[in-house]
Design a protein around this motif. Sequence first.
Motif, PDB file in Angstrom:
ATOM      1  N   PRO A 266       0.828  -1.203   0.000  1.00 58.96           N
ATOM      2  CA  PRO A 266       0.000   0.000   0.000  1.00 58.96           C
ATOM      3  C   PRO A 266       0.863   1.253   0.000  1.00 58.96           C
ATOM      4  O   PRO A 266       2.003   1.238   0.468  1.00 58.96           O
ATOM      5  CB  PRO A 266      -0.818  -0.117   1.291  1.00 58.96           C
ATOM      6  N   ILE A 267       0.316   2.343  -0.530  1.00 61.82           N
ATOM      7  CA  ILE A 267       1.037   3.613  -0.557  1.00 61.82           C
ATOM      8  C   ILE A 267       0.133   4.719  -0.044  1.00 61.82           C
ATOM      9  O   ILE A 267      -1.034   4.818  -0.440  1.00 61.82           O
ATOM     10  CB  ILE A 267       1.577   3.949  -1.962  1.00 61.82           C
ATOM     11  N   VAL A 268       0.667   5.530   0.860  1.00 64.88           N
ATOM     12  CA  VAL A 268      -0.070   6.650   1.425  1.00 64.88           C
ATOM     13  C   VAL A 268       0.576   7.946   0.949  1.00 64.88           C
ATOM     14  O   VAL A 268       1.666   7.936   0.359  1.00 64.88           O
ATOM     15  CB  VAL A 268      -0.102   6.589   2.961  1.00 64.88           C
ATOM     16  N   ALA A 269      -0.104   9.059   1.202  1.00 66.37           N
ATOM     17  CA  ALA A 269       0.376  10.364   0.746  1.00 66.37           C
ATOM     18  C   ALA A 269       0.520  11.317   1.927  1.00 66.37           C
ATOM     19  O   ALA A 269      -0.287  11.300   2.858  1.00 66.37           O
ATOM     20  CB  ALA A 269      -0.583  10.951  -0.288  1.00 66.37           C
ATOM     21  N   ASP A 270       1.547  12.143   1.872  1.00 69.87           N
ATOM     22  CA  ASP A 270       1.815  13.146   2.898  1.00 69.87           C
ATOM     23  C   ASP A 270       1.797  14.528   2.245  1.00 69.87           C
ATOM     24  O   ASP A 270       2.843  15.046   1.841  1.00 69.87           O
ATOM     25  CB  ASP A 270       3.177  12.859   3.541  1.00 69.87           C
ATOM     26  N   PRO A 271       0.607  15.144   2.128  1.00 70.92           N
ATOM     27  CA  PRO A 271       0.530  16.452   1.476  1.00 70.92           C
ATOM     28  C   PRO A 271       1.124  17.578   2.305  1.00 70.92           C
ATOM     29  O   PRO A 271       1.396  18.661   1.759  1.00 70.92           O
ATOM     30  CB  PRO A 271      -0.975  16.647   1.269  1.00 70.92           C
ATOM     31  N   SER A 272       1.341  17.354   3.593  1.00 72.69           N
ATOM     32  CA  SER A 272       1.948  18.398   4.430  1.00 72.69           C
ATOM     33  C   SER A 272       3.391  18.632   4.008  1.00 72.69           C
ATOM     34  O   SER A 272       3.797  19.752   3.689  1.00 72.69           O
ATOM     35  CB  SER A 272       1.868  18.005   5.905  1.00 72.69           C
ATOM     36  N   HIS A 273       4.198  17.549   3.992  1.00 70.69           N
ATOM     37  CA  HIS A 273       5.569  17.686   3.512  1.00 70.69           C
ATOM     38  C   HIS A 273       5.605  17.849   1.993  1.00 70.69           C
ATOM     39  O   HIS A 273       6.525  18.466   1.453  1.00 70.69           O
ATOM     40  CB  HIS A 273       6.393  16.460   3.921  1.00 70.69           C
ATOM     41  N   GLY A 274       4.611  17.294   1.322  1.00 71.87           N
ATOM     42  CA  GLY A 274       4.584  17.363  -0.136  1.00 71.87           C
ATOM     43  C   GLY A 274       4.476  18.774  -0.673  1.00 71.87           C
ATOM     44  O   GLY A 274       4.939  19.059  -1.781  1.00 71.87           O
ATOM     45  N   THR A 275       3.856  19.663   0.108  1.00 70.73           N
ATOM     46  CA  THR A 275       3.693  21.047  -0.335  1.00 70.73           C
ATOM     47  C   THR A 275       4.416  22.034   0.564  1.00 70.73           C
ATOM     48  O   THR A 275       4.896  23.062   0.098  1.00 70.73           O
ATOM     49  CB  THR A 275       2.208  21.435  -0.379  1.00 70.73           C
ATOM     50  N   GLY A 276       4.469  21.739   1.868  1.00 70.41           N
ATOM     51  CA  GLY A 276       5.102  22.663   2.805  1.00 70.41           C
ATOM     52  C   GLY A 276       4.285  23.895   3.105  1.00 70.41           C
ATOM     53  O   GLY A 276       4.746  24.819   3.766  1.00 70.41           O
ATOM     54  N   ARG A 277       3.021  23.884   2.648  1.00 75.18           N
ATOM     55  CA  ARG A 277       2.163  25.061   2.841  1.00 75.18           C
ATOM     56  C   ARG A 277       0.799  24.628   3.348  1.00 75.18           C
ATOM     57  O   ARG A 277       0.141  23.778   2.742  1.00 75.18           O
ATOM     58  CB  ARG A 277       2.016  25.835   1.530  1.00 75.18           C
ATOM     59  N   ARG A 278       0.394  25.238   4.438  1.00 74.80           N
ATOM     60  CA  ARG A 278      -0.865  24.878   5.084  1.00 74.80           C
ATOM     61  C   ARG A 278      -2.056  25.010   4.137  1.00 74.80           C
ATOM     62  O   ARG A 278      -2.951  24.165   4.124  1.00 74.80           O
ATOM     63  CB  ARG A 278      -1.064  25.770   6.314  1.00 74.80           C
ATOM     64  N   ASP A 279      -2.073  26.064   3.330  1.00 73.95           N
ATOM     65  CA  ASP A 279      -3.220  26.301   2.461  1.00 73.95           C
ATOM     66  C   ASP A 279      -3.300  25.328   1.291  1.00 73.95           C
ATOM     67  O   ASP A 279      -4.323  25.265   0.603  1.00 73.95           O
ATOM     68  CB  ASP A 279      -3.199  27.747   1.939  1.00 73.95           C
ATOM     69  N   LYS A 280      -2.239  24.563   1.067  1.00 72.73           N
ATOM     70  CA  LYS A 280      -2.240  23.605  -0.042  1.00 72.73           C
ATOM     71  C   LYS A 280      -2.533  22.171   0.433  1.00 72.73           C
ATOM     72  O   LYS A 280      -2.702  21.268  -0.379  1.00 72.73           O
ATOM     73  CB  LYS A 280      -0.887  23.623  -0.767  1.00 72.73           C
ATOM     74  N   VAL A 281      -2.589  21.960   1.745  1.00 72.96           N
ATOM     75  CA  VAL A 281      -2.792  20.600   2.266  1.00 72.96           C
ATOM     76  C   VAL A 281      -4.173  20.074   1.898  1.00 72.96           C
ATOM     77  O   VAL A 281      -4.315  18.911   1.481  1.00 72.96           O
ATOM     78  CB  VAL A 281      -2.573  20.572   3.791  1.00 72.96           C
ATOM     79  N   LEU A 282      -5.205  20.883   2.032  1.00 74.80           N
ATOM     80  CA  LEU A 282      -6.562  20.421   1.717  1.00 74.80           C
ATOM     81  C   LEU A 282      -6.711  20.034   0.251  1.00 74.80           C
ATOM     82  O   LEU A 282      -7.138  18.907  -0.050  1.00 74.80           O
ATOM     83  CB  LEU A 282      -7.597  21.474   2.111  1.00 74.80           C
TER      84      LEU A 282
END
Length: 340
Positions: A266-282
Amino acid sequence: MLVVMKQGATAAQIDAVCQWIRDKGYTAQPMPGAQRTAVGLVGNDGRVDGSPLEDFPGVAEVIYVSNPYKQVSREWKQETTIVEIAPGVRFGGSEVPIIAGPCSVENEQQIVTAARQVKAAGAVALRGGAFKPRSSPYSFQGMGLEGLKLLKLAKQETGLPIVTEAMDEAGAELVAEYADMIQIGARNMQNYSLLKTAGKLKKPVLLKRGMAATIQDLLLSAEYLLAEGNPNVVLCERGLRSFDTASRNLFDLTAIPVVQQLSHLPIVADPSHGTGRRDKVLPMSRAAIAAGADGILIEVHPQPEKAMSDGAQSQTPAQFAETVVQLKRVAEAIGRRIAG
């Protein structure tokens, strides 16, 4: 190499194949399936002539695994591996777990409050770093053992299983005592001594993709864990280093379907580190679910503006609650559901 047995093959026939493999100096790994058993040949770094096995009683076919990674490949195992880190918290099935919490454990009040807040919003596991590999030696490095003890306290208060990072071999053994899942971070993806240790510990592992690693690099690192006997591995896409400064990293969503085609893990995603920007996490969380991610990691801090690390990419509890609501809608649209 994979030896696929016929449906109804006897134990003696399977044992004969295993003995042939052992006589050649390799390890035989029987893998019972729903319909038939397969036997994997482990320990070779090149092609082994398995033609004699084709005439063994009970053998249906011999499959040569063409990829440099063996045990993690779809050629080795067709069904997606389900990795369970706690009762009801599984990666790889129709349900999508959300792991949430602060980047670092800072004090008792912070981590217990964060745990309660993310659980109330819908997270089924708690993340938080007790050991923090940082680019600068002067940055906050984490609380170490005391941080692990506070994570254990947060688990006692909320029931959330713990996911936290190990930086070295000794740290992995310590983390295994306190956590339900050992995270191996991007900076350590190719720390092969650490991978071997984590493989031997048999504790579920979350393996993050390195900042400049190819997908093949990631899968070969995962192979180290499986080669040591640990099948409970979850991969993580967390963004690549890029020339563009508009975001912290380049979040490679294409990696999700590519890995799922190449590997049964399985593979999961980490959009927090993936973008580094709070407004891009959602928005990137929604995109990751739509792309088929088997889980999401989101950094959440009770007071991001006071966070000792990665505050700029950490959601507030209210933002995280809204994210979960929206992720439920996206998951339902593709025939899955958010766990919990």
